[in-house]
Enzyme design. Structure first.
Site, PDB file in Angstrom:
ATOM      1  CG  ASP A  74     -28.179 -46.745  -6.629  1.00  0.00           C
ATOM      2  OD1 ASP A  74     -27.547 -46.305  -5.652  1.00  0.00           O
ATOM      3  OD2 ASP A  74     -28.143 -47.931  -6.995  1.00  0.00           O
ATOM      4  CD  GLU A 101     -42.592 -33.843 -20.309  1.00  0.00           C
ATOM      5  OE1 GLU A 101     -43.588 -34.052 -19.580  1.00  0.00           O
ATOM      6  OE2 GLU A 101     -42.146 -34.688 -21.111  1.00  0.00           O
TER       7      GLU A 101
HETATM    8  C1  GLC Z   1     -25.261 -47.333  -4.574  1.00  0.00           C
HETATM    9  C2  GLC Z   1     -25.830 -46.981  -3.223  1.00  0.00           C
HETATM   10  C3  GLC Z   1     -25.498 -48.098  -2.278  1.00  0.00           C
HETATM   11  C4  GLC Z   1     -26.128 -49.373  -2.783  1.00  0.00           C
HETATM   12  C5  GLC Z   1     -25.725 -49.657  -4.232  1.00  0.00           C
HETATM   13  C6  GLC Z   1     -26.607 -50.689  -4.853  1.00  0.00           C
HETATM   14  O1  GLC Z   1     -23.893 -47.394  -4.578  1.00  0.00           O
HETATM   15  O2  GLC Z   1     -25.347 -45.737  -2.796  1.00  0.00           O
HETATM   16  O3  GLC Z   1     -25.914 -47.825  -0.963  1.00  0.00           O
HETATM   17  O4  GLC Z   1     -25.719 -50.452  -1.993  1.00  0.00           O
HETATM   18  O5  GLC Z   1     -25.839 -48.522  -5.042  1.00  0.00           O
HETATM   19  O6  GLC Z   1     -27.866 -50.158  -5.115  1.00  0.00           O
END
Ligand code: GLC
Length: 527
Positions: free
Chosen positions: A207, A249
């Site tokens: 993310d 790994e």
């Molecule tokens: C990313 C995710 C989103 C979230 C953001 C903060 O963009 O896809 O849904 O709100 O990160 O974690």
């Protein structure tokens, strides 16, 4: 450099937003029991892997992207033992699992942040985050001028505590940013990766992958710091190299959420010792326009080629307007900044285009992502304002509709209560939702679901070969892959003659009476 047989180079990966997928215990929230019960559906759809948006313990202040414990499943979804069963059962059906790691921030309920709050200013516990004194005579002004990473949000990225310290959160105040300059933060994430790889996951989605590293001086943007103090900093590559060593790994793969307009900078994340893949947001945001799409495809392939990474093709996800809605509007591109309530939409037109776009994206070389409900042709739902939960809506002062419209619980069975989702859904299903139910569509040869099933089944016909554009009239996209299979998409106003072919493999809609390809229809042909 990787072998063409590596599964992730040409996979179809299905994104599961657990909370809205299927509700096994009828409490209105989707769960792992619901996913396990629907594994046969996913196997029949033919997908190679599932990517689960965060399923960890979370106060759900940002749909689970606020994680309180990476090693626990949220009780609303199930247990760790159930997740292990799910991973194993899916694997028996030939389906791999990817989990979602959110390294930029944690929940304010995470033990680290609670300890930091309790320990007070100047404590080592606070060094795991970005705590600072404020500017101004009494420290009453936030430490810098950074903007929220929720586009359209007018709210600050700093929150002040009663003890006078401010802490940084690029997203909501309940998502404090971690300090990636601290060795414990790096160590913890490598341990988390191992924890999930040990449980049989095949990969990890990362993310906000380009935001982790911060300039320790946290300079204001008004002072024009160069390089950027929190986007795409060079230190990130060292972090991902050590992650890659962990993944190697276990034969694990990464897909990064990297929103960067600069294609050369983007490709740096995909060097052979870094991430395997990253999401293609240029294609996702591209308007339904032949020239623009062709340019997006060419740019994508050209930026990936030097690093030997496969491209990814994404039409939608849990953050953006659903495809059939987006393509049914005057502006068919996607931009967070222009989302608005009440945008006029022709869903029939959007659906026609989304069917063609499905055949286009599934014919391209690389990995394709399908977001739950895309295979049912679900439109973006209008959520009544008093039911919206997405913080993006509230942090825009109520002007942005937020992202709940693409997160509505799925319709499974037309005749069942709540369209077969389970209990009374946590987000309301709009009128007519049952008409999109998977059971109806499974029995309908003309449905979106049937199109996706057929396309995923036939996709291997394209082989692993590169893309070659074929001569075509303006507004028509036509390309071949090395195996002699062609894809033709007509975005022009007039019907197009099909190129010479020996068989029509699949069409997104009927040809006209003269055997020509109508506007907004795509076909797959054998040359
Ligand atoms: C990313 C995710 C989103 C979230 C953001 C903060 O963009 O896809 O849904 O709100 O990160 O974690």
């Amino acid at each position: 450099m990787g072998q063409p047989t590596e599964w992730w180079r040409s996979a179809v990966i299905y994104q599961v937003y657990v909370r809205s997928f299927a509700d096994g215990d009828a409490d209105g929230t989707g769960d792992l029991a619901g996913v396990r019960a629907r594994l046969p559906y996913l196997a029949e759809l033919g997908v190679d892997a599932l990517w689960f948006t965060p399923w960890y313990l979370s106060p759900l202040k940002d749909g689970g992207y606020d994680v309180a414990d990476y090693r626990a499943i949220d009780p609303a979804f199930g247990t760790l033992a159930e997740a292990e069963k799910l991973i194993a059962e899916a694997r028996e059906l030939g389906i791999r699992t990817l989990v979602d790691i959110v390294p930029n921030h944690v929940s304010d309920q995470h033990p680290w942040f609670r300890a930091a709050l309790a320990a007070g200013p100047g404590s080592p516990e606070r060094e795991l985050f970005h705590f600072r004194r404020g500017r101004g005579a009494d420290g009453e002004l936030p430490p810098n001028d950074w903007p929220s990473q929720f586009v359209g949000s007018t709210e600050p990225v700093w929150t002040r505590l009663p003890d006078g310290d401010w802490y940084l959160h690029l997203f909501t105040p309940e998502q404090p940013d971690l300090n990636w300059g601290h060795p414990a933060v790096r160590q913890e994430h490598e341990d988390i990766l191992r924890f999930w790889f040990e449980r049989g996951v095949a990969g990890v989605r990362i993310d906000s992958a380009a935001l982790l590293a911060k300039d320790p001086a946290l300079p204001s943007l008004a002072d024009r710091p160069d390089p950027h103090p929190f986007v795409d900093r060079d230190e990130l590559h060292d972090i991902y190299r050590s992650w890659r060593a962990v993944a190697d790994e276990y034969d694990g793969v990464f897909v990064g959420e990297v929103w960067l307009p600069d294609t050369e900078r983007f490709a740096r994340y995909l060097r052979p010792d870094e991430l395997h893949t990253a999401f293609n947001f240029s294609f996702l945001s591209c308007p339904w326009d032949a020239e623009r799409l062709r340019t997006s495809i060419d740019t994508t392939l050209a930026e990936h080629a030097p690093v030997g990474a496969p491209a990814t093709w994404v039409l939608c996800n849990h953050d953006v307007t659903r495809t059939v809605t987006r393509y049914g509007r005057t502006d068919t591109g996607f931009d967070f900044a222009t989302k608005a309530f009440g945008t006029p939409t022709d869903v029939a037109l959007g659906t026609r285009r989304a069917r063609a776009a499905a055949l286009l994206s599934l014919a391209l070389p690389g990995t394709v992502y399908v977001y739950q409900g895309e295979e049912l042709g679900l439109p973006e739902a209008d959520i009544p304002r008093d039911r919206i939960e997405d913080p993006m809506h509230f942090r825009s002062g109520g002007s942005d509709p937020g992202r709940d419209g693409c997160r509505v619980p799925l319709p499974w069975a037309a005749e069942a209560p709540h369209a077969g989702f389970g209990g009374e859904p946590w987000l309301p299903q709009p009128d007519g939702w049952a008409g999109y139910a998977a059971d109806l569509q499974a029995a309908d040869p003309g449905s979106m679901l049937t199109l996706y099933r057929e396309a995923i089944r036939l996709r291997p016909e394209f082989g692993e070969g590169p893309l070659t554009w074929l001569p075509a009239p303006d507004g028509v996209l036509a390309f071949a892959r090395a195996e002699g299979v062609l894809c033709v998409v007509n975005l022009a106003d007039t019907p197009a003659e099909l190129p010479a072919h020996s068989a029509l493999l699949l069409a997104s809609g009927p040809l006209d009476s003269a055997g020509r390809l109508p506007k907004d229809v795509a076909v797959w042909l054998r040359a």
